[in-house]
Design an enzyme around this catalytic site. Structure first.
Site, short mmCIF file in Angstrom:
data_model
loop_
_atom_site.label_atom_id
_atom_site.label_comp_id
_atom_site.label_asym_id
_atom_site.label_seq_id
_atom_site.Cartn_x
_atom_site.Cartn_y
_atom_site.Cartn_z
N ARG A 1 36.29 48.26 -19.15
CA ARG A 1 36.34 49.68 -18.85
C ARG A 1 37.01 49.88 -17.49
NH1 ARG A 1 36.08 50.43 -23.35
NH2 ARG A 1 34.65 51.71 -24.60
N GLU B 1 42.67 57.91 -18.07
CA GLU B 1 43.55 57.64 -19.22
C GLU B 1 43.89 58.96 -19.92
OE1 GLU B 1 41.85 54.70 -21.80
OE2 GLU B 1 41.70 53.20 -20.24
N HIS C 1 45.53 50.82 -23.52
CA HIS C 1 44.20 50.67 -24.13
C HIS C 1 44.31 50.31 -25.62
CE1 HIS C 1 39.77 52.07 -23.55
NE2 HIS C 1 39.85 51.05 -24.39
#
Length: 295
Positions: free
Chosen positions: A209, A238, A257
């Site tokens: 994370r 993000e 991601h």
């Protein structure tokens, strides 16, 4: 009136914010994501001290390990073998123009990979790099547990974060987002990985994370020689803002991601073939989230 709910954690959190009593008959919620941090925001669970929901929450897990381990192996090999330099040479029609970057690599069998987070995903990464002969050091706050095969995925395990940071030629974070891990690698923590502090100035990989270390902490860690490069699949914000200086760094790899992308067919495998059968038989479910820990 649902007894069982399969849903994204962000959707469940939004419904709870709108109506804290939205699920009067719910007994089990199966998240479709591995990360369930939206459900632990104050506005989702209520004011501090509010009892946790009476239903069981399970996270989508058990299938992220292989794709994330493959991604990490690919990135480590690409970094060691100078694949980016080779691509630049090809575009410039330059035969071995980046000779030092392409030939100055290390065998994986000579490396130590420190993995922050020794759960299911961390174990898969450890077994993957060990297949190439690398040594592995796992870190978690609790002692190492045996894996499903009854063995231990890591060659060594520590509950001392600074020890893990010093050990690795690569430091891979798979840490979740919890109140204990947010900012864990921020400040001067990565200084323990520097050669001045007994470390190896490792390559830092983050597939956990983004809020474990703020984006603004990465560049100082590089400039001060705490780490030699950063390979990032997750970020504090993000999508990563276009104005972020991380885009301009040759020692930073930005990935959107995608390390743990799974197939749609994985959802019924985890839900119907595993947990639903256990639910019907009144057995303890797999991948139950601890409301106190947040994962």
């Amino acid at each position: 009136d649902a007894e069982i709910l399969i849903c994204e954690p962000m959707v469940v959190a939004s419904l709870l914010r709108h109506n804290p009593k939205a699920f009067p008959r719910l007994r089990w919620c199966q998240s479709t994501y591995a990360g369930v941090d939206p459900l632990f925001s104050p506005d989702a669970l209520g004011v501090p001290g509010t009892p946790p929901p009476p239903w069981t929450l399970t996270r989508f897990a058990g299938c992220f390990g292989p794709p994330i381990a493959e991604w990490c192996i690919a990135r480590i090999i690409a970094h060691e073998r100078g694949f980016a330099a080779s691509a630049s040479d090809e575009a410039a029609r330059s035969w071995a123009g980046s000779r030092e970057a392409v030939t100055g690599y290390r065998y994986l069998s000579s490396l130590t990979v420190a993995i922050l987070g020794s759960g299911d995903i961390g174990g898969y990464i450890a077994r993957a790099v060990k297949a190439f002969g690398a040594r592995t050091v796992g870190f978690s706050r609790s002692p190492q547990r045996k894996d499903r095969e009854g063995g231990c995925a890591f060659d060594e395990h520590t509950t001392d974060l600074t020890e893990a940071l010093r050990a690795g030629d690569y430091v891979v974070s798979v840490l979740p987002s919890t109140h204990e891990t947010r900012g864990m690698l921020g400040g001067e923590m990565l200084a323990f990985a520097s050669k001045e502090r007994g470390g190896k100035c490792p390559v830092f990989i983050n597939v956990g994370r983004g809020d474990v270390i703020g984006d603004s902490n990465i560049i100082p860690a590089l400039d001060r020689g705490y780490i030699s490069a950063a390979i990032l699949d997750v970020f504090e914000t993000e999508p990563l803002p276009k104005e972020s200086p991380l885009w301009d760094r040759s020692d930073v790899v930005v990935s959107p991601h995608v390390s743990g992308l799974t197939l749609a067919s994985d959802v019924p495998k985890v839900f119907f073939l595993a947990n639903y059968e256990r639910y019907e038989q009144c057995l303890e479910l797999n991948y139950v989230v601890d409301w106190k820990k947040g994962y």
